[in-house]
Design an enzyme around this catalytic site. Structure first.
Site, short mmCIF file in Angstrom:
data_model
loop_
_atom_site.label_atom_id
_atom_site.label_comp_id
_atom_site.label_asym_id
_atom_site.label_seq_id
_atom_site.Cartn_x
_atom_site.Cartn_y
_atom_site.Cartn_z
N HIS A 176 0.86 -1.18 0.00
CA HIS A 176 0.00 0.00 0.00
C HIS A 176 0.91 1.24 0.00
O HIS A 176 2.03 1.19 0.53
CB HIS A 176 -0.84 -0.06 1.28
CG HIS A 176 -1.91 0.97 1.40
ND1 HIS A 176 -1.67 2.23 1.88
CD2 HIS A 176 -3.24 0.91 1.14
CE1 HIS A 176 -2.81 2.92 1.90
NE2 HIS A 176 -3.78 2.14 1.46
N ASP A 234 2.79 -4.69 8.10
CA ASP A 234 1.59 -3.87 7.92
C ASP A 234 0.39 -4.82 8.08
O ASP A 234 0.09 -5.60 7.18
CB ASP A 234 1.64 -3.24 6.53
CG ASP A 234 0.32 -2.58 6.14
OD1 ASP A 234 -0.68 -2.72 6.88
OD2 ASP A 234 0.28 -1.93 5.08
N GLN A 287 -4.88 -5.14 7.05
CA GLN A 287 -5.94 -6.03 6.57
C GLN A 287 -5.99 -7.35 7.32
O GLN A 287 -6.85 -8.18 7.03
CB GLN A 287 -5.75 -6.32 5.06
CG GLN A 287 -5.86 -5.11 4.18
CD GLN A 287 -7.26 -4.48 4.19
OE1 GLN A 287 -8.25 -5.09 4.58
NE2 GLN A 287 -7.33 -3.23 3.76
N LYS A 334 -10.71 -0.51 10.57
CA LYS A 334 -10.93 -1.65 9.67
C LYS A 334 -11.37 -2.89 10.45
O LYS A 334 -11.64 -3.93 9.85
CB LYS A 334 -9.64 -1.97 8.91
CG LYS A 334 -9.23 -0.88 7.92
CD LYS A 334 -8.10 -1.35 7.05
CE LYS A 334 -7.39 -0.24 6.34
NZ LYS A 334 -8.14 0.31 5.20
N CYS A 392 -4.73 2.49 -3.61
CA CYS A 392 -3.48 3.00 -3.02
C CYS A 392 -2.33 2.01 -3.24
O CYS A 392 -1.47 1.82 -2.36
CB CYS A 392 -3.63 3.31 -1.54
SG CYS A 392 -4.73 4.69 -1.24
N1 7TS Z 1 -1.98 -0.86 4.58
C1 7TS Z 1 -2.92 -1.60 3.97
C2 7TS Z 1 -2.60 -2.98 3.52
C3 7TS Z 1 -4.19 -1.04 3.76
O1 7TS Z 1 -5.11 -1.79 3.15
C4 7TS Z 1 -4.46 0.27 4.19
C5 7TS Z 1 -5.77 0.94 3.91
C6 7TS Z 1 -3.45 0.96 4.87
C7 7TS Z 1 -2.23 0.37 5.03
C8 7TS Z 1 -3.67 2.33 5.42
O2 7TS Z 1 -4.54 2.28 6.50
P1 7TS Z 1 -5.06 3.62 7.19
O3 7TS Z 1 -6.09 3.14 8.16
O4 7TS Z 1 -3.90 4.26 7.85
O5 7TS Z 1 -5.63 4.45 6.09
N2 7TS Z 1 -6.45 0.41 2.80
C9 7TS Z 1 -7.53 0.92 2.19
C10 7TS Z 1 -8.18 0.26 1.14
O6 7TS Z 1 -7.86 -0.85 0.71
N3 7TS Z 1 -9.21 1.02 0.70
O7 7TS Z 1 -9.23 2.15 1.44
C11 7TS Z 1 -8.20 2.09 2.36
#
Ligand code: 7TS
Length: 411
Positions: free
Chosen positions: A126, A204, A207, A230, A368
């Site tokens: 990401h 990371d 997910q 999430k 992303c």
């Molecule tokens: N890493 C992964 C694998 C992600 O899927 C996401 C967000 C992030 C980092 C960042 O997370 P945040 O909570 O700091 O924003 N992924 C997604 C997505 O798949 N669609 O919208 C956000």
């Protein structure tokens, strides 16, 4: 953790938002990889906190401040248990995965990396696990390298991995479950190989944290980041795990209140862990809401959630692969709870727009992961992503909608 099979339809009723129609159709919420919905227990925990206990933490000599501090620190202990860290000193509250990774890149990276060092990532990261390292590389002269993927099936090329573990590699940072492919990476094996060579590791877990049991000691990583929103928690809160010995050697990132021990006009000393990394008034309701989410998830059992995700994703993948003109991305066998796909040359945004008119919430775009899309040779994909409150009947409805979209575009 519970070992009995959960009553999935009873759990679904805990989510008030799911019971609605969108554009005249019952809502099918398949955008869980972007953010999950929140159960009543989490909403209630937030309301209860603001109705009864709201005050600033760590500085109170009055009842409400003591209650807020107790709940805030209890949430840290709850988070420690959730990922099996050794100590609450290893749990730093952040705004989410992105902030956790930026904290490591800035605090640890600025201090420990120098010109010529290599940061090893994978081709399926990401943006939040690429851009902070690019910024760090620009500051320090370090270089980025990527473990390649094998193709549309989105597996890491593990032969290349060992070849890439050269003496210049100082950090290996990788995604646990890919948000664009559904790939589940063997993080424990890969972190062990890297750590044997003295390489610092970061996982990371955006997910994965709420979708399968995550144990930082079993994974053996040095850092792990995840987001509360999430995994049934509120937005704006997450946690960074850091191995205590590393956090102790790492200088602070943000300066301000709470993170200090003493301050003089020309010099300051730092608070103990984890407060050294939490400057200013923190998000207080966030950890409290997230702790309610962690209780909720662990009452279901993350092993059960994983099985449910896998069943829906496998079923959805199989149904889509029976259709003509569907290109599927990610592993054919074991996968996280999401399916990325394209319908002939229909743009993913068109797929998502029509699905929305029919009540199905999908996501279309680069997710992303622009470098990954480039590698796959596509501008974007459409994605259906699941959680434990989704059902096979919803996947059936989604397939009907895909057929309608194909009919509409004549593909
Ligand atoms: N890493 C992964 C694998 C992600 O899927 C996401 C967000 C992030 C980092 C960042 O997370 P945040 O909570 O700091 O924003 N992924 C997604 C997505 O798949 N669609 O919208 C956000």
């Amino acid at each position: 953790m519970s070992s009995t099979t959960p009553d999935w339809s009873a759990l679904r009723r805990d989510f008030p938002i799911l019971d609605q129609t969108v554009h005249g159709h019952p809502l099918v919420y398949f955008d869980n990889a972007a953010t999950s919905q929140k159960p009543r227990a989490v909403i209630d925990a937030l309301v209860r906190y603001y109705e009864r206990d709201n005050a600033n933490v760590h500085r109170g000599i009055h009842e409400l401040s003591n209650r807020a501090t107790t709940a805030f620190e209890a949430a840290r202990e709850r988070t420690r248990q959730f990922i099996n860290a050794r100590s609450v000193e290893e749990i730093i509250f952040t705004r989410g995965t992105t902030e956790g990774i930026n904290l490591v890149a800035n605090a640890w990276g600025n201090h420990f990396l120098k010109a010529g060092d290599v940061i090893l990532l994978t081709e399926m990261e990401h943006h939040s696990n690429i851009v902070p390292w690019q910024l760090l590389a620009a500051r320090t002269g370090a270089k980025l390298r990527y473990v390649p993927i094998t193709g549309d099936d989105g597996l890491l090329d593990l032969d290349q991995f060992d070849r890439l573990l050269t003496p210049e590699v100082k950090l290996f940072s990788l995604v646990h479950i890919s948000n664009a492919l559904g790939t589940i990476n063997p993080v424990a094996t890969l972190c062990a190989r890297a750590r044997r060579l003295g390489i610092t590791t970061l996982v990371d877990a955006a997910q994965s944290a709420g979708h399968l049991p995550v144990d930082v000691q079993a994974i053996g990583c040095d850092f792990l980041a995840f987001s509360g929103h999430k995994i049934c928690g509120p937005t704006g809160i997450g946690a960074l795990y850091g191995r205590k010995e590393i956090l102790e050697q790492t200088p602070p990132w943000h300066g301000g209140g709470e993170m200090i021990s003493t301050v003089d006009y020309d010099h300051s000393t730092w608070n103990t862990l984890p407060h050294k990394f939490e400057a200013g008034t923190p998000d207080i309701s966030g950890p409290i809401g997230m702790a309610a989410a962690l209780d909720y998830l662990d009452a279901i059992g993350r092993a059960n959630i994983f099985q449910h995700d896998l069943e829906l994703a496998t079923y959805c993948y199989a149904r889509l692969s029976e259709l003509k003109g569907v290109r599927l991305f990610g592993p054919k066998n074991e996968r996280g709870g999401l399916v990325s796909f394209l319908l002939n040359d229909v743009h993913a945004h068109d797929v998502v727009t029509i699905a929305d008119r029919l009540g199905v919430a999908l996501r279309g775009g680069h997710h992303c992961t622009q470098p990954l899309m480039k590698k796959l040779g596509v501008p974007s994909t459409a994605r259906a992503s699941f959680y434990f409150y989704n059902t096979r009947a919803e996947v059936d409805r989604f397939i009907e909608v895909v057929l309608e979209i194909q009919k509409f575009f004549g593909v």
